[in-house]
Design a protein around this motif. Structure first.
Motif, PDB file in Angstrom:
ATOM      1  N   GLY A 237      58.307  36.783  28.495  1.00 32.88           N
ATOM      2  CA  GLY A 237      58.616  38.207  28.373  1.00 32.88           C
ATOM      3  C   GLY A 237      57.685  38.915  27.398  1.00 32.88           C
ATOM      4  O   GLY A 237      57.502  40.116  27.480  1.00 32.88           O
ATOM      5  N   ARG A 238      57.045  38.165  26.487  1.00 31.24           N
ATOM      6  CA  ARG A 238      56.045  38.772  25.596  1.00 31.24           C
ATOM      7  C   ARG A 238      54.830  39.147  26.425  1.00 31.24           C
ATOM      8  O   ARG A 238      54.406  38.381  27.283  1.00 31.24           O
ATOM      9  CB  ARG A 238      55.586  37.749  24.548  1.00 31.24           C
ATOM     10  N   LYS A 239      54.271  40.312  26.175  1.00 29.83           N
ATOM     11  CA  LYS A 239      53.177  40.745  27.045  1.00 29.83           C
ATOM     12  C   LYS A 239      51.859  40.841  26.275  1.00 29.83           C
ATOM     13  O   LYS A 239      51.845  41.105  25.071  1.00 29.83           O
ATOM     14  CB  LYS A 239      53.504  42.124  27.611  1.00 29.83           C
ATOM     15  N   ILE A 240      50.779  40.644  27.016  1.00 30.32           N
ATOM     16  CA  ILE A 240      49.455  40.936  26.460  1.00 30.32           C
ATOM     17  C   ILE A 240      48.822  41.978  27.379  1.00 30.32           C
ATOM     18  O   ILE A 240      49.321  42.229  28.485  1.00 30.32           O
ATOM     19  CB  ILE A 240      48.532  39.694  26.398  1.00 30.32           C
ATOM     20  N   GLU A 241      47.728  42.560  26.930  1.00 26.89           N
ATOM     21  CA  GLU A 241      46.999  43.468  27.814  1.00 26.89           C
ATOM     22  C   GLU A 241      45.806  42.689  28.347  1.00 26.89           C
ATOM     23  O   GLU A 241      45.022  42.147  27.553  1.00 26.89           O
ATOM     24  CB  GLU A 241      46.527  44.674  27.006  1.00 26.89           C
ATOM     25  N   GLY A 242      45.706  42.569  29.677  1.00 34.23           N
ATOM     26  CA  GLY A 242      44.624  41.719  30.165  1.00 34.23           C
ATOM     27  C   GLY A 242      44.273  41.948  31.621  1.00 34.23           C
ATOM     28  O   GLY A 242      44.852  42.795  32.301  1.00 34.23           O
ATOM     29  N   LYS A 243      43.294  41.162  32.063  1.00 34.91           N
ATOM     30  CA  LYS A 243      42.819  41.244  33.448  1.00 34.91           C
ATOM     31  C   LYS A 243      43.482  40.124  34.249  1.00 34.91           C
ATOM     32  O   LYS A 243      43.235  38.937  33.983  1.00 34.91           O
ATOM     33  CB  LYS A 243      41.298  41.115  33.476  1.00 34.91           C
ATOM     34  N   ARG A 244      44.292  40.538  35.200  1.00 35.30           N
ATOM     35  CA  ARG A 244      45.169  39.607  35.902  1.00 35.30           C
ATOM     36  C   ARG A 244      44.403  38.468  36.591  1.00 35.30           C
ATOM     37  O   ARG A 244      44.662  37.304  36.359  1.00 35.30           O
ATOM     38  CB  ARG A 244      45.985  40.406  36.926  1.00 35.30           C
ATOM     39  N   THR A 320      36.389  34.433  29.794  1.00 30.14           N
ATOM     40  CA  THR A 320      37.586  35.265  29.988  1.00 30.14           C
ATOM     41  C   THR A 320      38.392  35.372  28.699  1.00 30.14           C
ATOM     42  O   THR A 320      38.823  36.463  28.311  1.00 30.14           O
ATOM     43  CB  THR A 320      38.484  34.665  31.102  1.00 30.14           C
ATOM     44  N   ILE A 321      38.576  34.240  28.016  1.00 29.95           N
ATOM     45  CA  ILE A 321      39.386  34.264  26.789  1.00 29.95           C
ATOM     46  C   ILE A 321      38.699  35.141  25.733  1.00 29.95           C
ATOM     47  O   ILE A 321      39.342  35.977  25.090  1.00 29.95           O
ATOM     48  CB  ILE A 321      39.629  32.828  26.245  1.00 29.95           C
ATOM     49  N   TYR A 322      37.386  34.983  25.569  1.00 24.85           N
ATOM     50  CA  TYR A 322      36.681  35.825  24.577  1.00 24.85           C
ATOM     51  C   TYR A 322      36.709  37.290  24.986  1.00 24.85           C
ATOM     52  O   TYR A 322      36.843  38.174  24.156  1.00 24.85           O
ATOM     53  CB  TYR A 322      35.231  35.351  24.383  1.00 24.85           C
ATOM     54  N   ASP A 323      36.587  37.542  26.299  1.00 23.88           N
ATOM     55  CA  ASP A 323      36.632  38.915  26.795  1.00 23.88           C
ATOM     56  C   ASP A 323      37.971  39.584  26.449  1.00 23.88           C
ATOM     57  O   ASP A 323      38.059  40.799  26.313  1.00 23.88           O
ATOM     58  CB  ASP A 323      36.424  38.867  28.323  1.00 23.88           C
ATOM     59  N   HIS A 324      39.019  38.764  26.298  1.00 16.45           N
ATOM     60  CA  HIS A 324      40.346  39.291  25.955  1.00 16.45           C
ATOM     61  C   HIS A 324      40.586  39.310  24.446  1.00 16.45           C
ATOM     62  O   HIS A 324      41.725  39.508  24.001  1.00 16.45           O
ATOM     63  CB  HIS A 324      41.445  38.442  26.617  1.00 16.45           C
ATOM     64  N   GLY A 325      39.547  39.039  23.661  1.00 14.25           N
ATOM     65  CA  GLY A 325      39.714  39.020  22.199  1.00 14.25           C
ATOM     66  C   GLY A 325      40.454  37.780  21.723  1.00 14.25           C
ATOM     67  O   GLY A 325      40.993  37.750  20.624  1.00 14.25           O
ATOM     68  N   GLY A 326      40.499  36.748  22.565  1.00 15.14           N
ATOM     69  CA  GLY A 326      41.239  35.536  22.216  1.00 15.14           C
ATOM     70  C   GLY A 326      40.329  34.450  21.684  1.00 15.14           C
ATOM     71  O   GLY A 326      39.162  34.672  21.379  1.00 15.14           O
ATOM     72  N   ASP A 327      40.900  33.253  21.574  1.00 17.44           N
ATOM     73  CA  ASP A 327      40.146  32.119  21.052  1.00 17.44           C
ATOM     74  C   ASP A 327      40.569  30.875  21.825  1.00 17.44           C
ATOM     75  O   ASP A 327      41.676  30.814  22.356  1.00 17.44           O
ATOM     76  CB  ASP A 327      40.464  31.944  19.561  1.00 17.44           C
TER      77      ASP A 327
END
Ligand SMILES: Nc1ncnc2c1ncn2[C@@H]1O[C@H](COP(=O)(O)OP(=O)(O)OP(=O)(O)O)[C@@H](O)[C@H]1O
Ligand SMILES: [Mg+2]
Length: 347
Positions: A237-244, A320-327
């Motif tokens: 239920g927690r959401k992130i903003e991302g490219k599906r 993809t992960i870096y593009d989403h600001g992730g690690d």
């Protein structure tokens, strides 16, 4: 309004108590005699009782105990100040953070203690590593994009003439040439897109990552005979903003690799949970593992140890992960298995 600093009494205790830096006073064996409010915040503690008269070593990973003890002894017994070291600490919730530590001797009565000032540098270190990784992928991406451009044009011409040849001089070999050419063109396309994910003009949507994992796992139902797939989803239920689509493809690539790493029977565990503003996804397999010297190659385009692998799967995942600001980080042991740990920021 205060005129000069001399005109009022500075409450030094308040100054230290409310300092933005975490300040500790330690004695032998790292025993904590004092710490301020920022220290509680640093370690996610709620009361001083949880920490006072404990040893600071309880909050430090064991692999650095020896170094820390040696330095503390130098401060307490030789009165040597330690300018600056980087270390790690363990918070109450188990999270490991990167810290910067400065230590100086402090004489109280006849005894020497160590005054330790600690700053959380986890975000700074993460930002630096991401920048470095992004630059590495960006330069690879630029190189890949120019190669794709140079190679695609002549191949497209070859494909055109091949169609004419097939029409005027049909031969069974030409069909094989045609399908191999298609494969080459499709690899070039995927290379272009995985190396430059920003070319994929996907809209940003609110995404519940746990749902995406569940639907990706369904695609591997036919492997359930020999692979035990365990889903451990918390905080759905927690959401992130991302490219599906990019995210779906990234999880698909991670799970596909995990399955391919298992030769006979094995288990894949996929965990999903929320912690401190990040969605964590861990994909753990009991497969063949990755050799240590190969770990740093993961994510590099075309690095593959598989006969039919393109070596672009993980490039897509990392990009993809870096593009989403992730690690993303990986832990692996040969013969035992591998864990890919992905972090994606929530809004
Ligand atoms: N879970 C894993 N266990 C062991 N090795 C892995 C794992 N994931 C990736 N690797 C190693 O990393 C290499 C690169 O993976 P990547 O997904 O990029 O390409 P590939 O799987 O070889 O090819 P493709 O994804 O195109 O099918 C693999 O060939 C394998 O050696
Ligand atoms: Mg793969």
């Amino acid at each position: 309004m205060i005129e000069t600093i001399e005109s009022f009494h500075i409450d030094f205790h308040q100054l230290i108590e409310n300092s933005l830096n975490s300040i500790f006073i330690l004695g032998e064996e790292g025993k904590i005699y004092y710490c301020n409010k920022a220290s509680l915040k640093l370690l996610k503690l709620t009361s001083f009782e949880e920490i006072l008269h404990n040893s600071l070593y309880n909050f430090i990973p064991t692999y650095i105990h020896v170094v820390c003890k040696e330095r503390l002894n130098n401060v307490l017994h030789k009165q040597q100040a330690i300018d600056y070291i980087e270390a790690q600490m363990i918070r109450k919730d188990g999270e490991i953070i990167d810290v910067e530590v400065k230590t100086t001797p402090l004489k109280m009565g006849e005894e020497y203690y160590a005054q330790v000032v600690i700053q959380d540098i986890t975000n700074r270190k993460l930002a630096m590593r991401l920048l470095h990784e992004k630059e590495r992928l960006a330069s690879l991406g630029q190189m890949a994009a120019s190669i794709v451009h140079e190679v695609k044009n002549p191949l497209t011409t070859v494909k055109g003439f091949l169609q004419l040849l097939k029409r005027d001089h049909p031969h069974e070999y030409l069909n094989t040439v045609d399908s191999e050419l298609d494969k080459a063109l499709s690899i070039l396309h995927s290379l272009l897109f995985v190396s430059k994910p920003d070319l994929l003009e996907e809209p940003l949507l609110e995404i519940d990552v746990s749902k995406k994992i569940e639907s990706t796992v369904l695609l591997f139902q036919d492997k359930q005979d020999y692979v035990n797939l365990i889903l451990d989803i918390k905080d759905a239920g927690r959401k992130i903003e991302g490219k599906r689509n990019s995210l779906l493809k990234a999880f698909f690539n991670l799970i596909k690799n995990a399955i391919e790493a298992i030769s006979e029977k094995g288990t894949i565990t996929i965990e999903h949970y929320y912690q401190n503003g990040w969605i964590h996804v861990k994909v753990t397999d009991t497969g063949i593992g990755v050799a240590e010297e190969q770990l740093r190659m993961l994510g590099t385009p075309f690095f593959s140890t598989k006969e039919k692998g393109t070596g672009l799967g993980l490039t897509q995942v990392y990009a993809t992960i870096y593009d989403h600001g992730g690690d993303i980080c990986v832990q692996s042991e040969l013969g035992k298995g591998t864990t890919f740990h992905v972090k994606l920021p929530t809004k």
